[in-house]
Write a protein that holds these residues in place. Structure first.
Motif, mmCIF file in Angstrom:
data_model
loop_
_atom_site.group_PDB
_atom_site.id
_atom_site.type_symbol
_atom_site.label_atom_id
_atom_site.label_comp_id
_atom_site.label_asym_id
_atom_site.label_seq_id
_atom_site.Cartn_x
_atom_site.Cartn_y
_atom_site.Cartn_z
ATOM 1 N N LEU A 79 6.658 14.897 -3.085
ATOM 2 C CA LEU A 79 7.331 14.460 -2.318
ATOM 3 C C LEU A 79 7.489 13.188 -2.013
ATOM 4 N N PRO A 80 8.409 12.353 -1.971
ATOM 5 C CA PRO A 80 9.122 10.788 -1.717
ATOM 6 C C PRO A 80 8.109 10.659 0.488
ATOM 7 N N ALA A 81 7.277 9.269 0.063
ATOM 8 C CA ALA A 81 7.011 9.144 0.992
ATOM 9 C C ALA A 81 6.978 7.599 0.828
ATOM 10 N N LEU A 82 7.168 6.371 2.835
ATOM 11 C CA LEU A 82 7.272 5.183 3.089
ATOM 12 C C LEU A 82 5.562 5.697 4.394
ATOM 13 N N GLY A 83 4.711 4.091 3.745
ATOM 14 C CA GLY A 83 3.726 3.976 4.514
ATOM 15 C C GLY A 83 3.868 2.772 5.375
ATOM 16 N N THR A 84 3.989 2.970 6.383
ATOM 17 C CA THR A 84 3.230 1.860 6.756
ATOM 18 C C THR A 84 2.492 1.495 7.358
ATOM 19 N N CYS A 85 1.909 0.238 7.138
ATOM 20 C CA CYS A 85 0.135 -0.304 7.723
ATOM 21 C C CYS A 85 -0.747 0.884 7.922
ATOM 22 N N ALA A 86 -0.826 1.732 8.810
ATOM 23 C CA ALA A 86 -1.936 2.504 8.406
ATOM 24 C C ALA A 86 -1.363 3.600 7.280
ATOM 25 N N GLY A 87 -0.253 4.168 7.624
ATOM 26 C CA GLY A 87 0.323 4.922 6.527
ATOM 27 C C GLY A 87 0.195 3.837 4.692
ATOM 28 N N MET A 88 0.237 3.094 4.773
ATOM 29 C CA MET A 88 -0.282 2.753 3.682
ATOM 30 C C MET A 88 -1.670 2.424 2.942
ATOM 31 N N ILE A 89 -2.726 2.545 3.569
ATOM 32 C CA ILE A 89 -4.095 2.527 4.245
ATOM 33 C C ILE A 89 -4.057 4.399 4.321
ATOM 34 N N LEU A 90 -3.438 4.751 3.673
ATOM 35 C CA LEU A 90 -4.376 6.905 4.505
ATOM 36 C C LEU A 90 -3.416 7.358 2.603
ATOM 37 N N LEU A 91 -2.057 6.587 2.137
ATOM 38 C CA LEU A 91 -2.079 6.993 1.102
ATOM 39 C C LEU A 91 -2.729 6.524 0.017
ATOM 40 N N SER A 92 -3.798 5.575 0.477
ATOM 41 C CA SER A 92 -4.353 4.687 -0.960
ATOM 42 C C SER A 92 -5.636 5.350 -1.908
ATOM 43 N N ARG A 93 -5.992 5.284 -3.023
ATOM 44 C CA ARG A 93 -6.599 5.778 -3.251
ATOM 45 C C ARG A 93 -8.102 5.477 -2.666
ATOM 46 N N GLU A 94 -8.343 4.149 -2.927
ATOM 47 C CA GLU A 94 -9.947 3.451 -2.607
ATOM 48 C C GLU A 94 -9.451 2.551 -1.510
ATOM 49 N N LEU A 95 -10.380 2.321 -0.142
ATOM 50 C CA LEU A 95 -10.443 1.930 0.673
ATOM 51 C C LEU A 95 -11.696 0.390 0.653
#
Length: 198
Positions: A79-95
């Motif tokens: 499923l295609p996704a666009l993650g912005t700001c917090a969305g980038m954080i949530l998509l990430s595998r690691e923090l």
């Protein structure tokens, strides 16, 4: 706005954050929009936006509404996704932090929250983004994250600043550190919507 029935149907994760702002831009660039609050809202989507907001809050609400695992599975399935700001954080595998928070964990990067500082350190700028024609994109960095490590070979860095990558793409996933939905420059959304169903 009345859009044709065959216009892409884009979900906007509507648990917290810049939901309305993304809806307005998506309509302007020709996408139909559905707010996503439950797993059944994922059915039939051509893509989904994971908006900016507060990543720990959105993650907890994803878990509370039984959306975390279902959405992660759909994203892993293409499923295609666009993650912005917090969305980038949530998509990430690691923090890059010393505490855990719920993540979708599908994007092969390690991300640092609030890399540019606190709310008072927010700023607007123009940024060259690979694949977007017409010159630099107007963007807004608000308590923005940055990618500190690319974990997978197929992650493409589309834009970077001194601190590191701020736009990355991996297969069906596009993530930005900044908020493209608040500046009036719709090109990033338009370019992403144009790829849906292709």
């Amino acid at each position: 706005m009345n859009l044709p029935d065959d216009a892409p149907l884009v979900g906007v994760l509507a648990l917290q954050g810049d939901v309305h702002e993304h809806e307005v831009v998506l309509n302007r660039v020709g996408a139909r929009v559905r707010r996503v609050r439950r797993a059944e809202h994922l059915d039939g989507l051509d893509g989904i936006v994971v908006p900016g907001g507060e990543s720990t809050t959105i993650g907890k609400m994803l878990r509370r509404f039984d959306l975390l695992d279902d959405l992660a599975a759909r994203l892993a399935g293409g499923l295609p996704a666009l993650g912005t700001c917090a969305g980038m954080i949530l998509l990430s595998r690691e923090l890059d932090q010393d505490f855990d928070q719920p993540l979708l964990g599908v994007l092969g990067v390690r991300t640092r929250r609030n890399a540019f500082g606190r709310q008072v350190d927010s700023f607007d700028t123009s940024l060259d983004v690979a694949g977007i024609d017409g010159g630099p994109v107007d963007v807004s960095f608000i308590r923005a994250p940055v990618v500190v490590e690319v974990l997978d070979d197929d992650v493409e860095v589309l834009a970077a600043v001194d601190l590191g990558p701020v736009v990355v793409r991996q297969r069906n996933l596009l993530a930005t550190s900044f908020h493209p939905e608040v500046t009036g420059d719709d090109r990033l959304h338009a370019g992403w919507v144009a790829t849906l169903g292709s």
